[in-house]
Design a protein around this motif. Structure first.
Motif, PDB file in Angstrom:
ATOM      1  N   ALA A  10       8.257  10.144 -10.112  1.00  0.00           N
ATOM      2  CA  ALA A  10       7.666   9.864  -8.801  1.00  0.00           C
ATOM      3  C   ALA A  10       6.279   9.264  -8.940  1.00  0.00           C
ATOM      4  N   ARG A  11       5.479   9.841  -9.876  1.00  0.00           N
ATOM      5  CA  ARG A  11       4.135   9.300 -10.086  1.00  0.00           C
ATOM      6  C   ARG A  11       4.199   7.853 -10.553  1.00  0.00           C
ATOM      7  N   ALA A  12       5.152   7.561 -11.451  1.00  0.00           N
ATOM      8  CA  ALA A  12       5.263   6.204 -11.989  1.00  0.00           C
ATOM      9  C   ALA A  12       5.586   5.203 -10.887  1.00  0.00           C
ATOM     10  N   TRP A  13       6.562   5.533 -10.030  1.00  0.00           N
ATOM     11  CA  TRP A  13       6.933   4.601  -8.974  1.00  0.00           C
ATOM     12  C   TRP A  13       5.878   4.518  -7.897  1.00  0.00           C
ATOM     13  N   PHE A  14       5.150   5.622  -7.658  1.00  0.00           N
ATOM     14  CA  PHE A  14       4.066   5.557  -6.689  1.00  0.00           C
ATOM     15  C   PHE A  14       2.976   4.623  -7.195  1.00  0.00           C
ATOM     16  N   GLY A  15       2.709   4.702  -8.500  1.00  0.00           N
ATOM     17  CA  GLY A  15       1.719   3.802  -9.089  1.00  0.00           C
ATOM     18  C   GLY A  15       2.131   2.347  -8.961  1.00  0.00           C
ATOM     19  N   LYS A  18       1.538   1.138  -5.471  1.00  0.00           N
ATOM     20  CA  LYS A  18       0.136   0.827  -5.238  1.00  0.00           C
ATOM     21  C   LYS A  18      -0.203  -0.544  -5.808  1.00  0.00           C
ATOM     22  N   VAL A  19       0.366  -0.849  -6.973  1.00  0.00           N
ATOM     23  CA  VAL A  19       0.153  -2.167  -7.572  1.00  0.00           C
ATOM     24  C   VAL A  19       0.658  -3.260  -6.646  1.00  0.00           C
ATOM     25  N   ALA A  20       1.863  -3.057  -6.100  1.00  0.00           N
ATOM     26  CA  ALA A  20       2.453  -4.073  -5.233  1.00  0.00           C
ATOM     27  C   ALA A  20       1.627  -4.281  -3.979  1.00  0.00           C
ATOM     28  N   VAL A  21       1.181  -3.181  -3.360  1.00  0.00           N
ATOM     29  CA  VAL A  21       0.394  -3.303  -2.136  1.00  0.00           C
ATOM     30  C   VAL A  21      -0.933  -3.987  -2.419  1.00  0.00           C
ATOM     31  N   ALA A  22      -1.581  -3.607  -3.530  1.00  0.00           N
ATOM     32  CA  ALA A  22      -2.861  -4.228  -3.879  1.00  0.00           C
ATOM     33  C   ALA A  22      -2.698  -5.704  -4.157  1.00  0.00           C
ATOM     34  N   PHE A  75       8.400  -7.050  -3.057  1.00  0.00           N
ATOM     35  CA  PHE A  75       7.674  -5.817  -2.764  1.00  0.00           C
ATOM     36  C   PHE A  75       8.606  -4.658  -2.438  1.00  0.00           C
ATOM     37  N   LYS A  76       9.852  -4.772  -2.843  1.00  0.00           N
ATOM     38  CA  LYS A  76      10.794  -3.664  -2.778  1.00  0.00           C
ATOM     39  C   LYS A  76      11.445  -3.534  -4.140  1.00  0.00           C
ATOM     40  N   ARG A  77      11.865  -2.321  -4.480  1.00  0.00           N
ATOM     41  CA  ARG A  77      12.528  -2.121  -5.762  1.00  0.00           C
ATOM     42  C   ARG A  77      13.867  -2.855  -5.737  1.00  0.00           C
ATOM     43  N   PRO A  78      14.082  -3.833  -6.622  1.00  0.00           N
ATOM     44  CA  PRO A  78      15.334  -4.592  -6.589  1.00  0.00           C
ATOM     45  C   PRO A  78      16.488  -3.790  -7.159  1.00  0.00           C
ATOM     46  N   ASN A 132       8.284 -10.315  -8.749  1.00  0.00           N
ATOM     47  CA  ASN A 132       8.171  -9.294  -7.718  1.00  0.00           C
ATOM     48  C   ASN A 132       7.011  -8.380  -8.090  1.00  0.00           C
ATOM     49  N   PRO A 133       5.842  -8.544  -7.482  1.00  0.00           N
ATOM     50  CA  PRO A 133       4.663  -7.760  -7.880  1.00  0.00           C
ATOM     51  C   PRO A 133       4.936  -6.261  -7.844  1.00  0.00           C
TER      52      PRO A 133
END
Length: 302
Positions: A10-15, A18-22, A75-78, A132-133
């Protein structure tokens, strides 16, 4: 163990989220500012007739001839890796996601067609990226990036289109000394412009969206009218020494200022430039025959 693994995942995907949003804020939204608002910089105009694009020493690293469109929403997990991702926020038209009922993207006669049109009072168009950022895709440090593109004839254009083929830096999480960058092989602003712009932009990662505190900004304006209904090849050659831009394999100019340091990925976009735009204008199409990238395989690449 299961609980610990789930927490780590969960931490990895949350990180990554955050990268994608930034990246969305600092890259796709804040970048690609109209090049005609920037002052000229350190470009040297090329001797186009005597300096053709030389691909000796390069090998193909990416290619799409658009027999179909392998695309997913950015910006979505493919569900799996794709060649293209749809995203972007600039210009006055809404960029539609690929897939679904959208008619913004089509493959017709072996070419990708991106259509800018007014639908029920809303201008719609599209932008595609190979990256895909936050989740990955094709990006490359240095090399040649090229595309074969056709735009409509000027007399048939009633909308202020903003077609572009450009490169954007792959996102590097902060804190990092690596700057963001953008290289525009070409942009064409509006139905009245009879020239194209090629631009290099480099700006610090800590900039907020919309901050124009660039480390470098340089635009080359070439008096070439590309609203002619003909196919043209646009290319960027990016090396540790500089950036060269080509039209139909002939050098337009060379840039030798501050350079991108991180891998970059190609983007295709057809935005709507600020007016005038006839509400009942015929659809404006940007056709793309192919996109290719090459990397240097020898020490003797130009």
């Amino acid at each position: 163990m299961q609980g610990a693994w789930s927490e780590t995942w969960a931490r990895a995907w949350f990180g990554r989220l955050k990268v994608a949003v930034a990246c969305l804020a600092a890259g796709a939204a804040a970048s690609h500012a109209p090049a005609d608002q920037l002052p000229p910089g350190s470009w040297a105009v090329g001797q186009s007739a005597s300096q053709p694009l030389d691909l000796s020493g390069y090998v193909l690293s990416f290619s799409d001839d658009f027999y179909d469109l392998d695309c997913a929403v950015g910006f979505k997990r493919p569900d799996r890796p794709h060649r293209w991702y749809s995203y972007g926020k600039f210009g006055s038209a809404a960029f539609m996601p690929c897939g679904g009922a959208s008619s913004t993207y089509q493959v017709r006669d072996g070419a990708l067609v991106i259509t800018l049109q007014n639908v029920g009072g809303q201008w719609r168009s599209g932008a595609l990226s190979t990256y895909n950022p936050g989740f990955g895709g094709f990006a490359q440090r240095y090399g040649v990036f090229a595309a074969r593109i056709r735009l409509p004839q000027r007399g048939r254009v009633g909308a202020a289109g903003w077609p572009s083929f450009w490169l954007l830096s792959r996102y590097v999480p902060t804190p990092s000394p690596q700057p963001y960058a953008e290289i525009d092989a070409f942009e064409q602003f509006g139905q009245g412009r009879r020239s194209i712009s090629s631009t290099v932009l480099v700006w610090p990662q800590h900039n907020k969206a919309g901050d124009r505190g660039y480390l470098a900004k340089s635009v080359l304006t070439s008096q070439r009218d590309i609203l002619d209904g003909q196919w043209h090849e646009y290319a960027v050659r990016w090396t540790p020494n500089g950036v060269d831009v080509f039209l139909d394999k002939k050098l337009l100019g060379s840039y030798g200022g501050p350079l991108p340091l991180t891998p970059m990925y190609p983007m295709l976009s057809l935005a709507l430039h600020n007016g005038p735009n006839a509400p009942d204008a015929e659809p404006y199409t940007m056709e793309v025959d192919w996109v290719r990238a090459y990397r240097c395989s020898t020490s003797g690449c130009p």
